[in-house]
Design an enzyme around this catalytic site. Structure first.
Site, PDB file in Angstrom:
ATOM      1  CE  LYS A   1      11.339   7.451   0.792  1.00 37.82           C
ATOM      2  NZ  LYS A   1      11.677   7.029  -0.592  1.00 37.82           N
TER       3      LYS A   1
ATOM      4  CE1 TYR B   1      16.454   4.408   0.548  1.00 42.37           C
ATOM      5  CE2 TYR B   1      16.788   6.720   1.089  1.00 42.37           C
ATOM      6  CZ  TYR B   1      15.940   5.645   0.863  1.00 42.37           C
ATOM      7  OH  TYR B   1      14.575   5.819   0.948  1.00 42.37           O
TER       8      TYR B   1
ATOM      9  CG  ASN C   1       8.916   7.019  -3.104  1.00 45.30           C
ATOM     10  OD1 ASN C   1       9.423   7.519  -2.105  1.00 45.30           O
ATOM     11  ND2 ASN C   1       9.397   5.935  -3.681  1.00 45.30           N
TER      12      ASN C   1
ATOM     13  CG  HIS D   1      12.348   3.545   3.672  1.00 44.89           C
ATOM     14  ND1 HIS D   1      13.061   3.013   2.629  1.00 44.89           N
ATOM     15  CD2 HIS D   1      12.593   2.756   4.756  1.00 44.89           C
ATOM     16  CE1 HIS D   1      13.722   1.945   3.074  1.00 44.89           C
ATOM     17  NE2 HIS D   1      13.453   1.767   4.363  1.00 44.89           N
TER      18      HIS D   1
ATOM     19  CD  GLU E   1      15.796  -0.076   5.836  1.00 40.36           C
ATOM     20  OE1 GLU E   1      16.145  -0.033   4.638  1.00 40.36           O
ATOM     21  OE2 GLU E   1      14.596  -0.119   6.196  1.00 40.36           O
TER      22      GLU E   1
HETATM   23  P1  ADP Z   1      11.587   1.248  -2.467  1.00 45.49           P
HETATM   24  O1  ADP Z   1      11.634   2.531  -1.656  1.00 45.49           O
HETATM   25  O2  ADP Z   1      10.216   1.013  -3.050  1.00 45.49           O
HETATM   26  O3  ADP Z   1      12.125   0.051  -1.723  1.00 45.49           O
HETATM   27  P2  ADP Z   1      14.111   1.285  -3.953  1.00 45.49           P
HETATM   28  O4  ADP Z   1      14.715   0.594  -2.766  1.00 45.49           O
HETATM   29  O5  ADP Z   1      14.315   0.671  -5.298  1.00 45.49           O
HETATM   30  O6  ADP Z   1      12.518   1.482  -3.749  1.00 45.49           O
HETATM   31  O7  ADP Z   1      14.656   2.772  -4.046  1.00 45.49           O
HETATM   32  C1  ADP Z   1      14.857   3.545  -2.878  1.00 45.49           C
HETATM   33  C2  ADP Z   1      14.334   4.944  -3.120  1.00 45.49           C
HETATM   34  O8  ADP Z   1      15.105   5.541  -4.159  1.00 45.49           O
HETATM   35  C3  ADP Z   1      12.887   5.025  -3.633  1.00 45.49           C
HETATM   36  O9  ADP Z   1      11.911   4.938  -2.614  1.00 45.49           O
HETATM   37  C4  ADP Z   1      12.882   6.377  -4.303  1.00 45.49           C
HETATM   38  O10 ADP Z   1      12.773   7.445  -3.367  1.00 45.49           O
HETATM   39  C5  ADP Z   1      14.276   6.417  -4.936  1.00 45.49           C
HETATM   40  N1  ADP Z   1      14.271   5.920  -6.321  1.00 45.49           N
HETATM   41  C6  ADP Z   1      14.059   4.645  -6.738  1.00 45.49           C
HETATM   42  N2  ADP Z   1      14.148   4.544  -8.079  1.00 45.49           N
HETATM   43  C7  ADP Z   1      14.444   5.797  -8.527  1.00 45.49           C
HETATM   44  C8  ADP Z   1      14.659   6.376  -9.816  1.00 45.49           C
HETATM   45  N3  ADP Z   1      14.618   5.635 -10.933  1.00 45.49           N
HETATM   46  N4  ADP Z   1      14.923   7.704  -9.886  1.00 45.49           N
HETATM   47  C9  ADP Z   1      14.967   8.472  -8.767  1.00 45.49           C
HETATM   48  N5  ADP Z   1      14.788   7.989  -7.512  1.00 45.49           N
HETATM   49  C10 ADP Z   1      14.523   6.682  -7.392  1.00 45.49           C
HETATM   50 MG    MG Z   2      14.040  -0.341  -1.033  1.00 37.25          MG
END
Ligand code: ADP
Ligand code: MG
Length: 137
Positions: free
Chosen positions: A10, A50, A113, A116, A127
């Site tokens: 990212k 997304y 974070n 992805h 994807e």
């Molecule tokens: P993952 O990437 O672990 O599969 P999710 O699919 O739940 O997590 O969420 C997609 C992305 O959205 C996350 O990787 C993160 O960048 C962002 N995200 C998730 N939860 C939050 C939150 N509470 N606040 C802000 N951004 C979030």
């Molecule tokens: Mg996810």
């Protein structure tokens, strides 16, 4: 079972100059890059990627973050690649990610974070097709 999964380094991780470190971790874990490109996602490309999260309160922020700078988009192939990459990444919130995972090392916040990874075979197919149309799944 040999699988393919979609990974993204990212914008936060690209800015931190840890592309090489992250790819080294994929390779060390037996996740072989078989397709890769650097791209600056537009907001609408991030929204399409997304789309499953469009009702979540953080959707606008997330897609703005994902289009804030270049990312590296990869297809990784390896044994149980989807789950193996999720394990290597760690939990969504870097504060909760197990020590040694990519997010624990490079993640700054629950949003920024670092990486992805697809979360299921269906998601991986969508994807991979989204970024590498025409590629074998
Ligand atoms: P993952 O990437 O672990 O599969 P999710 O699919 O739940 O997590 O969420 C997609 C992305 O959205 C996350 O990787 C993160 O960048 C962002 N995200 C998730 N939860 C939050 C939150 N509470 N606040 C802000 N951004 C979030
Ligand atoms: Mg996810």
């Amino acid at each position: 079972m040999v699988e393919r999964t979609l990974a993204i380094i990212k914008p936060d991780a690209v800015k931190k100059q840890v592309i090489g470190d992250v790819i080294q971790r994929y390779e060390a874990a037996g996740l072989h890059p078989i397709a890769m490109k650097m791209m600056h996602l537009s907001q609408s490309t991030a929204e399409g990627f997304y789309a499953v999260h469009r009702e979540r309160p953080f959707f606008h922020e997330l897609t703005a973050f994902m289009s804030s700078g270049p990312s590296v988009v990869l297809v990784l192939e390896g044994k149980n690649a989807i789950q193996a990459n999720r394990d290597l990444m760690g939990a969504t919130d870097p504060q909760k990610a197990v020590a040694g995972t990519i997010r624990s090392i490079h993640g700054a916040s629950i949003e920024a974070n670092a990486v992805h990874g697809s979360d299921s075979p269906d998601t991986a197919s969508f994807e991979i097709g989204y970024f590498f149309p025409g590629m074998d799944l």
